[in-house]
Design an enzyme around this catalytic site. Structure first.
Site, PDB file in Angstrom:
ATOM      1  CD  GLU A  89      -8.648 -23.728  -6.846  1.00 13.36           C
ATOM      2  OE1 GLU A  89      -7.612 -23.120  -6.588  1.00 13.36           O
ATOM      3  OE2 GLU A  89      -8.809 -24.444  -7.848  1.00 13.36           O
ATOM      4  CB  ILE A 130     -12.410 -34.408  -4.505  1.00 11.60           C
ATOM      5  CG1 ILE A 130     -12.456 -34.290  -2.966  1.00 11.60           C
ATOM      6  CG2 ILE A 130     -10.975 -34.427  -5.031  1.00 11.60           C
ATOM      7  CD1 ILE A 130     -11.973 -32.971  -2.386  1.00 11.60           C
TER       8      ILE A 130
HETATM    9  C1  LIG Z   1     -17.851 -27.906  -8.054  1.00 12.56           C
HETATM   10  C2  LIG Z   1     -16.902 -27.861  -6.889  1.00 12.56           C
HETATM   11  C3  LIG Z   1     -15.594 -28.310  -7.052  1.00 12.56           C
HETATM   12  C4  LIG Z   1     -14.712 -28.322  -5.962  1.00 12.56           C
HETATM   13  N1  LIG Z   1     -13.455 -28.871  -6.107  1.00 12.56           N
HETATM   14  C5  LIG Z   1     -12.678 -29.055  -5.008  1.00 12.56           C
HETATM   15  C6  LIG Z   1     -11.455 -29.801  -5.086  1.00 12.56           C
HETATM   16  O1  LIG Z   1     -11.044 -30.249  -6.168  1.00 12.56           O
HETATM   17  N2  LIG Z   1     -10.747 -30.021  -3.949  1.00 12.56           N
HETATM   18  C7  LIG Z   1     -11.148 -29.542  -2.743  1.00 12.56           C
HETATM   19  O2  LIG Z   1     -10.474 -29.777  -1.738  1.00 12.56           O
HETATM   20  N3  LIG Z   1     -12.316 -28.812  -2.622  1.00 12.56           N
HETATM   21  C8  LIG Z   1     -13.077 -28.574  -3.726  1.00 12.56           C
HETATM   22  N4  LIG Z   1     -14.265 -27.872  -3.627  1.00 12.56           N
HETATM   23  C9  LIG Z   1     -14.680 -27.381  -2.322  1.00 12.56           C
HETATM   24  C10 LIG Z   1     -14.658 -25.860  -2.191  1.00 12.56           C
HETATM   25  O3  LIG Z   1     -13.333 -25.391  -2.146  1.00 12.56           O
HETATM   26  C11 LIG Z   1     -15.483 -25.499  -0.935  1.00 12.56           C
HETATM   27  O4  LIG Z   1     -16.838 -25.749  -1.263  1.00 12.56           O
HETATM   28  C12 LIG Z   1     -15.293 -24.079  -0.489  1.00 12.56           C
HETATM   29  O5  LIG Z   1     -13.997 -23.879   0.012  1.00 12.56           O
HETATM   30  C13 LIG Z   1     -16.310 -23.645   0.589  1.00 12.56           C
HETATM   31  O6  LIG Z   1     -16.408 -24.582   1.605  1.00 12.56           O
HETATM   32  P1  LIG Z   1     -17.885 -25.100   2.065  1.00 12.56           P
HETATM   33  O7  LIG Z   1     -18.563 -25.536   0.832  1.00 12.56           O
HETATM   34  O8  LIG Z   1     -17.717 -26.062   3.160  1.00 12.56           O
HETATM   35  O9  LIG Z   1     -18.619 -23.792   2.592  1.00 12.56           O
HETATM   36  P2  LIG Z   1     -18.554 -23.208   4.093  1.00 12.56           P
HETATM   37  O10 LIG Z   1     -17.140 -23.105   4.528  1.00 12.56           O
HETATM   38  O11 LIG Z   1     -19.497 -23.943   4.955  1.00 12.56           O
HETATM   39  O12 LIG Z   1     -19.101 -21.740   3.856  1.00 12.56           O
HETATM   40  C14 LIG Z   1     -20.494 -21.430   3.745  1.00 12.56           C
HETATM   41  C15 LIG Z   1     -20.625 -19.910   3.681  1.00 12.56           C
HETATM   42  O13 LIG Z   1     -20.128 -19.321   4.891  1.00 12.56           O
HETATM   43  C16 LIG Z   1     -19.112 -18.381   4.594  1.00 12.56           C
HETATM   44  N5  LIG Z   1     -18.090 -18.392   5.640  1.00 12.56           N
HETATM   45  C17 LIG Z   1     -17.439 -19.450   6.169  1.00 12.56           C
HETATM   46  N6  LIG Z   1     -16.562 -19.045   7.102  1.00 12.56           N
HETATM   47  C18 LIG Z   1     -16.652 -17.707   7.152  1.00 12.56           C
HETATM   48  C19 LIG Z   1     -15.997 -16.692   7.917  1.00 12.56           C
HETATM   49  N7  LIG Z   1     -15.038 -16.976   8.800  1.00 12.56           N
HETATM   50  N8  LIG Z   1     -16.349 -15.400   7.720  1.00 12.56           N
HETATM   51  C20 LIG Z   1     -17.295 -15.082   6.798  1.00 12.56           C
HETATM   52  N9  LIG Z   1     -17.959 -15.985   6.059  1.00 12.56           N
HETATM   53  C21 LIG Z   1     -17.628 -17.270   6.223  1.00 12.56           C
HETATM   54  C22 LIG Z   1     -18.545 -18.825   3.254  1.00 12.56           C
HETATM   55  O14 LIG Z   1     -17.875 -17.773   2.584  1.00 12.56           O
HETATM   56  C23 LIG Z   1     -19.801 -19.284   2.542  1.00 12.56           C
HETATM   57  O15 LIG Z   1     -20.472 -18.178   2.023  1.00 12.56           O
HETATM   58  C24 LIG Z   1     -15.137 -27.814  -4.718  1.00 12.56           C
HETATM   59  C25 LIG Z   1     -16.444 -27.313  -4.567  1.00 12.56           C
HETATM   60  C26 LIG Z   1     -17.315 -27.356  -5.626  1.00 12.56           C
HETATM   61  C27 LIG Z   1     -18.731 -26.868  -5.422  1.00 12.56           C
END
Ligand SMILES: Cc1cc2nc3c(=O)[nH]c(=O)nc-3n(C[C@H](O)[C@H](O)[C@H](O)COP(=O)(O)OP(=O)(O)OC[C@H]3O[C@@H](n4cnc5c(N)ncnc54)[C@H](O)[C@@H]3O)c2cc1C
Length: 379
Positions: A363, A157
Protein backbone atom coordinates in the site's frame (compact mmCIF):
# COMPACT_ATOMS: atom_id res chain seq x y z
CA UNK A 1 -9.58 16.12 23.90
CA UNK A 2 -10.59 12.61 24.94
CA UNK A 3 -8.19 9.70 24.45
CA UNK A 4 -10.54 7.06 25.92
CA UNK A 5 -12.09 4.44 23.70
CA UNK A 6 -15.88 4.74 23.39
CA UNK A 7 -18.00 1.99 24.96
CA UNK A 8 -18.41 0.40 21.50
CA UNK A 9 -14.67 0.53 20.74
CA UNK A 10 -13.84 -1.00 24.15
CA UNK A 11 -16.45 -3.72 23.64
CA UNK A 12 -15.01 -4.57 20.20
CA UNK A 13 -11.50 -4.69 21.73
CA UNK A 14 -12.59 -7.23 24.36
CA UNK A 15 -14.56 -9.30 21.84
CA UNK A 16 -11.78 -9.50 19.26
CA UNK A 17 -8.98 -9.97 21.82
CA UNK A 18 -10.80 -13.00 23.27
CA UNK A 19 -11.55 -14.32 19.76
CA UNK A 20 -7.95 -13.85 18.59
CA UNK A 21 -6.54 -15.63 21.65
CA UNK A 22 -9.00 -18.52 21.44
CA UNK A 23 -9.45 -19.01 17.69
CA UNK A 24 -6.55 -17.40 15.80
CA UNK A 25 -3.42 -17.72 17.95
CA UNK A 26 -3.45 -21.51 18.44
CA UNK A 27 -2.92 -22.42 14.76
CA UNK A 28 -0.68 -19.50 13.79
CA UNK A 29 2.67 -21.34 13.95
CA UNK A 30 1.31 -24.27 11.95
CA UNK A 31 -0.32 -22.05 9.30
CA UNK A 32 2.96 -20.17 8.90
CA UNK A 33 4.68 -23.52 8.31
CA UNK A 34 2.12 -24.98 5.88
CA UNK A 35 0.65 -21.86 4.28
CA UNK A 36 -2.87 -23.12 5.06
CA UNK A 37 -5.42 -20.33 4.68
CA UNK A 38 -7.57 -19.76 7.80
CA UNK A 39 -10.98 -20.22 6.12
CA UNK A 40 -12.71 -21.25 9.34
CA UNK A 41 -11.45 -18.12 11.15
CA UNK A 42 -13.20 -15.96 8.56
CA UNK A 43 -16.40 -18.01 8.79
CA UNK A 44 -16.39 -17.30 12.52
CA UNK A 45 -15.62 -13.61 12.03
CA UNK A 46 -18.62 -13.49 9.68
CA UNK A 47 -20.82 -15.06 12.36
CA UNK A 48 -19.62 -12.37 14.79
CA UNK A 49 -20.76 -9.75 12.25
CA UNK A 50 -17.25 -8.30 11.86
CA UNK A 51 -16.66 -8.73 8.12
CA UNK A 52 -18.38 -5.46 7.19
CA UNK A 53 -17.64 -3.68 10.46
CA UNK A 54 -17.19 -0.06 9.29
CA UNK A 55 -19.87 -0.09 6.58
CA UNK A 56 -23.48 1.03 7.09
CA UNK A 57 -26.06 -1.43 8.38
CA UNK A 58 -28.18 -0.90 5.24
CA UNK A 59 -25.52 -2.90 3.35
CA UNK A 60 -25.34 -5.51 6.14
CA UNK A 61 -22.31 -3.77 7.66
CA UNK A 62 -21.70 -3.19 11.35
CA UNK A 63 -22.15 0.59 11.28
CA UNK A 64 -19.01 0.99 13.41
CA UNK A 65 -16.23 3.58 13.03
CA UNK A 66 -12.73 3.36 11.58
CA UNK A 67 -11.14 3.04 15.04
CA UNK A 68 -13.22 -0.12 15.66
CA UNK A 69 -11.93 -1.46 12.33
CA UNK A 70 -8.33 -0.58 13.31
CA UNK A 71 -8.77 -2.33 16.67
CA UNK A 72 -9.89 -5.54 14.96
CA UNK A 73 -6.93 -5.44 12.54
CA UNK A 74 -4.57 -4.71 15.45
CA UNK A 75 -5.83 -7.55 17.65
CA UNK A 76 -5.80 -10.13 14.84
CA UNK A 77 -2.29 -9.05 13.82
CA UNK A 78 -1.11 -9.23 17.45
CA UNK A 79 -1.39 -13.02 17.19
CA UNK A 80 -1.36 -13.73 13.42
CA UNK A 81 -0.46 -11.08 10.85
CA UNK A 82 -1.65 -13.29 7.97
CA UNK A 83 -5.13 -13.16 9.46
CA UNK A 84 -4.72 -9.42 10.06
CA UNK A 85 -3.79 -8.58 6.46
CA UNK A 86 -6.57 -10.77 5.08
CA UNK A 87 -9.16 -8.95 7.19
CA UNK A 88 -7.67 -5.51 6.54
CA UNK A 89 -7.54 -6.03 2.76
CA UNK A 90 -11.06 -7.49 2.72
CA UNK A 91 -12.52 -4.39 4.37
CA UNK A 92 -10.33 -1.50 3.32
CA UNK A 93 -9.36 -2.63 -0.20
CA UNK A 94 -12.23 -4.98 -1.06
CA UNK A 95 -15.24 -3.20 0.43
CA UNK A 96 -14.15 0.45 0.40
CA UNK A 97 -13.93 1.06 -3.38
CA UNK A 98 -17.51 -0.15 -3.77
CA UNK A 99 -18.73 1.77 -0.73
CA UNK A 100 -16.98 4.98 -1.78
CA UNK A 101 -17.66 4.93 -5.52
CA UNK A 102 -20.34 2.33 -6.24
CA UNK A 103 -23.94 2.99 -7.26
CA UNK A 104 -26.72 1.90 -4.89
CA UNK A 105 -27.18 -1.21 -7.00
CA UNK A 106 -23.46 -2.05 -6.93
CA UNK A 107 -23.41 -1.61 -3.15
CA UNK A 108 -26.37 -3.96 -2.78
CA UNK A 109 -24.95 -6.54 -5.20
CA UNK A 110 -21.25 -6.41 -4.33
CA UNK A 111 -20.72 -4.71 -0.95
CA UNK A 112 -23.49 -6.42 1.03
CA UNK A 113 -22.21 -10.01 0.40
CA UNK A 114 -18.72 -8.85 1.47
CA UNK A 115 -20.21 -7.41 4.66
CA UNK A 116 -22.00 -10.70 5.32
CA UNK A 117 -18.67 -12.47 4.86
CA UNK A 118 -19.94 -14.70 2.04
CA UNK A 119 -16.51 -14.37 0.41
CA UNK A 120 -13.51 -12.07 0.64
CA UNK A 121 -12.82 -8.70 -0.93
CA UNK A 122 -9.75 -7.88 -3.04
CA UNK A 123 -8.28 -4.96 -4.99
CA UNK A 124 -6.23 -5.08 -8.18
CA UNK A 125 -3.93 -2.13 -8.72
CA UNK A 126 -0.33 -3.37 -8.87
CA UNK A 127 1.09 -4.76 -12.12
CA UNK A 128 4.47 -6.24 -12.99
CA UNK A 129 5.61 -2.89 -14.44
CA UNK A 130 3.39 -0.58 -12.37
CA UNK A 131 4.02 -0.76 -8.61
CA UNK A 132 4.91 2.51 -6.89
CA UNK A 133 4.15 4.12 -10.24
CA UNK A 134 0.60 2.77 -10.35
CA UNK A 135 -0.22 5.31 -13.05
CA UNK A 136 1.87 3.13 -15.38
CA UNK A 137 -0.99 0.60 -15.58
CA UNK A 138 -0.85 -1.46 -18.78
CA UNK A 139 -4.04 -3.49 -18.32
CA UNK A 140 -6.49 -2.04 -20.82
CA UNK A 141 -10.27 -2.01 -21.29
CA UNK A 142 -11.91 -1.42 -24.65
CA UNK A 143 -15.59 -0.80 -25.18
CA UNK A 144 -17.63 -3.61 -26.76
CA UNK A 145 -21.30 -3.80 -27.76
CA UNK A 146 -22.20 -5.17 -24.34
CA UNK A 147 -19.71 -3.44 -22.09
CA UNK A 148 -15.94 -3.64 -21.74
CA UNK A 149 -13.28 -6.15 -22.71
CA UNK A 150 -10.33 -6.16 -20.32
CA UNK A 151 -6.88 -7.65 -20.97
CA UNK A 152 -3.70 -7.50 -18.93
CA UNK A 153 -2.25 -8.74 -15.67
CA UNK A 154 -1.97 -7.79 -12.01
CA UNK A 155 0.53 -9.01 -9.43
CA UNK A 156 0.71 -9.45 -5.63
CA UNK A 157 -3.08 -9.26 -5.20
CA UNK A 158 -4.27 -10.18 -1.69
CA UNK A 159 -7.33 -12.45 -1.21
CA UNK A 160 -8.24 -12.93 -4.90
CA UNK A 161 -8.49 -16.74 -4.63
CA UNK A 162 -11.25 -16.24 -2.03
CA UNK A 163 -13.05 -13.40 -3.85
CA UNK A 164 -16.06 -13.68 -6.19
CA UNK A 165 -15.32 -10.29 -7.71
CA UNK A 166 -12.79 -7.53 -7.26
CA UNK A 167 -12.27 -3.93 -8.29
CA UNK A 168 -9.30 -3.38 -10.58
CA UNK A 169 -7.87 -0.61 -12.72
CA UNK A 170 -7.52 -0.60 -16.51
CA UNK A 171 -6.63 2.03 -19.07
CA UNK A 172 -9.64 3.20 -21.09
CA UNK A 173 -7.90 6.09 -22.88
CA UNK A 174 -4.11 5.91 -23.09
CA UNK A 175 -3.81 9.46 -24.47
CA UNK A 176 -5.06 10.93 -21.17
CA UNK A 177 -2.37 9.55 -18.82
CA UNK A 178 -3.70 8.79 -15.32
CA UNK A 179 -6.99 10.49 -16.28
CA UNK A 180 -7.47 7.69 -18.80
CA UNK A 181 -7.50 4.97 -16.10
CA UNK A 182 -10.87 3.58 -14.98
CA UNK A 183 -11.98 1.10 -12.33
CA UNK A 184 -14.10 -1.98 -12.98
CA UNK A 185 -15.77 -4.62 -10.85
CA UNK A 186 -14.71 -7.94 -12.36
CA UNK A 187 -16.19 -11.35 -11.42
CA UNK A 188 -13.34 -13.76 -10.73
CA UNK A 189 -15.17 -16.60 -12.52
CA UNK A 190 -15.52 -14.62 -15.78
CA UNK A 191 -14.25 -16.47 -18.88
CA UNK A 192 -10.62 -15.49 -19.54
CA UNK A 193 -9.88 -14.62 -15.88
CA UNK A 194 -7.16 -16.69 -14.17
CA UNK A 195 -5.85 -16.45 -10.62
CA UNK A 196 -2.41 -17.88 -9.96
CA UNK A 197 -1.48 -18.60 -6.35
CA UNK A 198 2.14 -19.72 -6.31
CA UNK A 199 4.28 -16.95 -4.84
CA UNK A 200 6.84 -18.09 -2.25
CA UNK A 201 6.87 -15.27 0.29
CA UNK A 202 9.22 -14.19 3.09
CA UNK A 203 6.30 -14.00 5.51
CA UNK A 204 2.51 -13.74 5.80
CA UNK A 205 2.50 -17.37 4.66
CA UNK A 206 -1.15 -17.96 5.54
CA UNK A 207 -2.34 -14.96 3.55
CA UNK A 208 -3.40 -15.35 -0.07
CA UNK A 209 -1.25 -13.38 -2.55
CA UNK A 210 -1.96 -13.92 -6.22
CA UNK A 211 -1.23 -13.02 -9.79
CA UNK A 212 -4.21 -12.20 -12.02
CA UNK A 213 -4.30 -12.74 -15.75
CA UNK A 214 -7.12 -11.22 -17.79
CA UNK A 215 -7.42 -12.50 -21.33
CA UNK A 216 -10.25 -10.67 -23.11
CA UNK A 217 -12.46 -10.68 -20.01
CA UNK A 218 -15.82 -9.14 -20.86
CA UNK A 219 -17.79 -7.26 -18.20
CA UNK A 220 -21.15 -5.47 -18.61
CA UNK A 221 -21.05 -1.68 -18.81
CA UNK A 222 -22.71 -1.50 -15.38
CA UNK A 223 -19.48 -2.90 -13.93
CA UNK A 224 -17.67 0.39 -14.41
CA UNK A 225 -16.95 1.64 -10.86
CA UNK A 226 -17.34 5.39 -10.46
CA UNK A 227 -16.81 7.45 -13.57
CA UNK A 228 -14.80 6.68 -16.69
CA UNK A 229 -11.29 8.11 -16.30
CA UNK A 230 -11.47 8.49 -12.50
CA UNK A 231 -10.19 5.04 -11.52
CA UNK A 232 -6.67 6.15 -10.62
CA UNK A 233 -7.90 8.94 -8.33
CA UNK A 234 -10.48 6.63 -6.79
CA UNK A 235 -7.88 3.95 -6.05
CA UNK A 236 -5.49 6.48 -4.47
CA UNK A 237 -8.37 7.57 -2.20
CA UNK A 238 -8.97 3.92 -1.26
CA UNK A 239 -5.28 3.55 -0.39
CA UNK A 240 -5.51 6.50 2.03
CA UNK A 241 -7.97 4.45 4.10
CA UNK A 242 -6.02 1.23 3.54
CA UNK A 243 -2.97 2.82 5.14
CA UNK A 244 -4.86 3.05 8.42
CA UNK A 245 -5.30 -0.73 8.16
CA UNK A 246 -1.60 -1.30 7.49
CA UNK A 247 -0.71 1.04 10.38
CA UNK A 248 -3.04 -0.95 12.65
CA UNK A 249 -1.40 -4.20 11.52
CA UNK A 250 1.99 -2.71 12.42
CA UNK A 251 0.79 -1.72 15.89
CA UNK A 252 -0.65 -5.21 16.43
CA UNK A 253 2.44 -7.11 15.27
CA UNK A 254 4.70 -4.82 17.34
CA UNK A 255 2.47 -5.28 20.41
CA UNK A 256 2.54 -9.06 20.01
CA UNK A 257 6.32 -9.14 19.63
CA UNK A 258 6.78 -6.77 22.58
CA UNK A 259 4.59 -8.87 24.89
CA UNK A 260 6.54 -11.99 24.01
CA UNK A 261 9.84 -10.20 24.64
CA UNK A 262 8.65 -8.83 28.00
CA UNK A 263 7.43 -12.24 29.15
CA UNK A 264 10.66 -13.91 28.06
CA UNK A 265 12.84 -11.24 29.69
CA UNK A 266 11.07 -11.81 33.01
CA UNK A 267 11.59 -15.60 32.86
CA UNK A 268 15.00 -16.12 31.27
CA UNK A 269 17.95 -16.10 33.67
CA UNK A 270 21.58 -15.43 32.81
CA UNK A 271 24.37 -14.58 35.26
CA UNK A 272 21.93 -15.68 38.01
CA UNK A 273 19.42 -12.92 37.24
CA UNK A 274 16.44 -12.44 34.95
CA UNK A 275 17.13 -10.61 31.69
CA UNK A 276 14.59 -7.98 32.75
CA UNK A 277 16.82 -7.02 35.69
CA UNK A 278 19.56 -5.84 33.29
CA UNK A 279 19.20 -2.16 32.52
CA UNK A 280 20.25 -2.74 28.88
CA UNK A 281 17.20 -5.00 28.41
CA UNK A 282 14.92 -2.69 30.42
CA UNK A 283 15.84 0.20 28.12
CA UNK A 284 15.05 -1.87 25.04
CA UNK A 285 11.62 -2.76 26.48
CA UNK A 286 10.98 0.85 27.49
CA UNK A 287 11.80 2.07 23.99
CA UNK A 288 9.62 -0.61 22.41
CA UNK A 289 6.61 0.26 24.60
CA UNK A 290 7.06 3.98 23.93
CA UNK A 291 7.32 3.52 20.17
CA UNK A 292 4.23 1.29 20.04
CA UNK A 293 2.22 3.84 22.00
CA UNK A 294 3.26 6.63 19.60
CA UNK A 295 2.32 4.52 16.57
CA UNK A 296 -1.04 3.50 18.05
CA UNK A 297 -1.91 7.13 18.80
CA UNK A 298 -1.11 8.18 15.23
CA UNK A 299 -3.10 5.33 13.69
CA UNK A 300 -6.18 6.02 15.82
CA UNK A 301 -5.91 9.76 15.13
CA UNK A 302 -5.85 9.16 11.37
CA UNK A 303 -8.94 6.96 11.78
CA UNK A 304 -10.64 9.61 13.90
CA UNK A 305 -9.97 12.31 11.29
CA UNK A 306 -11.43 10.04 8.60
CA UNK A 307 -14.57 9.48 10.68
CA UNK A 308 -14.97 13.24 11.20
CA UNK A 309 -15.02 13.63 7.41
CA UNK A 310 -11.85 15.70 7.65
CA UNK A 311 -8.75 15.42 5.42
CA UNK A 312 -6.60 12.51 6.58
CA UNK A 313 -4.31 11.72 3.62
CA UNK A 314 -1.18 13.12 5.29
CA UNK A 315 -2.00 11.67 8.72
CA UNK A 316 -2.73 8.20 7.27
CA UNK A 317 0.59 8.25 5.37
CA UNK A 318 2.44 9.43 8.50
CA UNK A 319 0.77 6.79 10.65
CA UNK A 320 1.56 4.00 8.15
CA UNK A 321 5.17 5.17 7.76
CA UNK A 322 5.87 5.55 11.47
CA UNK A 323 4.01 2.42 12.56
CA UNK A 324 5.58 0.14 9.93
CA UNK A 325 9.13 1.35 10.61
CA UNK A 326 8.62 1.09 14.37
CA UNK A 327 7.18 -2.38 13.92
CA UNK A 328 10.35 -3.59 12.17
CA UNK A 329 12.51 -2.12 14.95
CA UNK A 330 10.36 -3.62 17.71
CA UNK A 331 10.41 -7.07 16.07
CA UNK A 332 14.18 -6.86 15.64
CA UNK A 333 14.60 -6.04 19.33
CA UNK A 334 12.14 -8.78 20.33
CA UNK A 335 14.31 -11.34 18.49
CA UNK A 336 17.42 -9.83 20.13
CA UNK A 337 15.94 -10.14 23.62
CA UNK A 338 15.17 -13.81 22.92
CA UNK A 339 18.78 -14.44 21.82
CA UNK A 340 19.23 -17.74 19.95
CA UNK A 341 15.72 -18.86 20.86
CA UNK A 342 14.40 -15.81 19.04
CA UNK A 343 15.87 -17.24 15.84
CA UNK A 344 13.76 -20.38 16.29
CA UNK A 345 10.22 -20.73 14.96
CA UNK A 346 8.82 -22.00 18.25
CA UNK A 347 9.25 -18.61 19.93
CA UNK A 348 7.30 -16.86 17.14
CA UNK A 349 9.14 -13.53 17.16
CA UNK A 350 11.04 -14.48 14.00
CA UNK A 351 7.65 -14.92 12.27
CA UNK A 352 6.58 -11.50 13.51
CA UNK A 353 9.77 -10.03 12.05
CA UNK A 354 9.26 -11.69 8.65
CA UNK A 355 5.61 -10.67 8.54
CA UNK A 356 6.41 -7.07 9.57
CA UNK A 357 8.61 -6.38 6.54
CA UNK A 358 5.61 -6.29 4.19
CA UNK A 359 4.25 -3.27 6.04
CA UNK A 360 7.12 -1.10 4.77
CA UNK A 361 6.27 -2.20 1.21
CA UNK A 362 2.52 -2.79 0.71
CA UNK A 363 0.00 0.00 0.00
CA UNK A 364 2.88 2.31 -0.85
CA UNK A 365 6.45 1.76 0.28
CA UNK A 366 8.02 3.93 2.99
CA UNK A 367 9.63 6.00 0.22
CA UNK A 368 6.20 6.58 -1.35
CA UNK A 369 4.71 7.54 2.05
CA UNK A 370 7.47 10.16 2.41
CA UNK A 371 6.61 11.45 -1.08
CA UNK A 372 2.90 11.65 -0.17
CA UNK A 373 3.70 13.49 3.08
CA UNK A 374 6.12 15.88 1.35
CA UNK A 375 3.51 16.69 -1.31
CA UNK A 376 0.97 17.40 1.45
CA UNK A 377 3.54 19.73 3.03
CA UNK A 378 3.54 21.67 -0.25
CA UNK A 379 6.98 20.52 -1.44
C1 LIG B 1 2.33 -9.57 0.20
C2 LIG B 1 1.90 -8.45 -0.71
C3 LIG B 1 0.55 -8.13 -0.82
C4 LIG B 1 0.13 -7.12 -1.70
N1 LIG B 1 -1.21 -6.89 -1.88
C5 LIG B 1 -1.62 -6.05 -2.87
C6 LIG B 1 -3.00 -5.94 -3.22
O1 LIG B 1 -3.88 -6.56 -2.59
N2 LIG B 1 -3.35 -5.14 -4.26
C7 LIG B 1 -2.44 -4.44 -4.97
O2 LIG B 1 -2.80 -3.73 -5.92
N3 LIG B 1 -1.09 -4.51 -4.66
C8 LIG B 1 -0.68 -5.30 -3.64
N4 LIG B 1 0.67 -5.42 -3.33
C9 LIG B 1 1.63 -4.66 -4.11
C10 LIG B 1 2.33 -3.55 -3.34
O3 LIG B 1 1.44 -2.49 -3.08
C11 LIG B 1 3.57 -3.13 -4.16
O4 LIG B 1 4.50 -4.19 -4.06
C12 LIG B 1 4.17 -1.84 -3.70
O5 LIG B 1 3.33 -0.75 -3.97
C13 LIG B 1 5.55 -1.55 -4.34
O6 LIG B 1 5.52 -1.74 -5.71
P1 LIG B 1 6.68 -2.66 -6.41
O7 LIG B 1 6.68 -3.94 -5.67
O8 LIG B 1 6.44 -2.69 -7.85
O9 LIG B 1 8.04 -1.91 -6.09
P2 LIG B 1 8.70 -0.73 -6.97
O10 LIG B 1 7.69 0.32 -7.24
O11 LIG B 1 9.42 -1.31 -8.11
O12 LIG B 1 9.74 -0.14 -5.93
C14 LIG B 1 11.02 -0.74 -5.68
C15 LIG B 1 11.79 0.19 -4.75
O13 LIG B 1 12.00 1.46 -5.38
C16 LIG B 1 11.47 2.50 -4.58
N5 LIG B 1 10.93 3.57 -5.42
C17 LIG B 1 10.07 3.46 -6.46
N6 LIG B 1 9.79 4.67 -6.97
C18 LIG B 1 10.48 5.56 -6.24
C19 LIG B 1 10.61 6.98 -6.26
N7 LIG B 1 9.95 7.74 -7.13
N8 LIG B 1 11.43 7.57 -5.35
C20 LIG B 1 12.09 6.82 -4.43
N9 LIG B 1 12.02 5.48 -4.37
C21 LIG B 1 11.21 4.87 -5.24
C22 LIG B 1 10.39 1.84 -3.74
O14 LIG B 1 10.10 2.59 -2.57
C23 LIG B 1 11.03 0.50 -3.45
O15 LIG B 1 11.93 0.63 -2.39
C24 LIG B 1 1.09 -6.39 -2.42
C25 LIG B 1 2.46 -6.68 -2.27
C26 LIG B 1 2.86 -7.70 -1.45
C27 LIG B 1 4.33 -8.03 -1.35
Amino acid sequence: MNFDLTAEQAMIRTLIRDFAEAEVAPGAIERDRTGAFPVEVFEKLAKLGLMGLPFPEQYDGGGADTICFAIVVEELSRVCASTGITYSAHVSLGGSPIYLFGTEEQKRDYLAPLCRGEYLGAFGLTEPDAGSDAGGTRTAAVQSDNGWIISGSKCFITNASYAKHLALTAVTDRSKGTSGISAFIVPTDAPGFSIIDNYEKMGLHASNTTELVLDQVEVPKDNLLGTDGNGFKQFLAVLDGGRIGIGAMAVGIAQGAFEKALRYAKQRKQFGRTLSSFQAIQFKLADMATQIEAARTMVYRAGWLKDQGRPFKKEAAMAKLLASEICMKVCDQAVQIHGGYGYMREYEVERFMRDAKLLEIGEGTSEIQRMVIAAQLGC
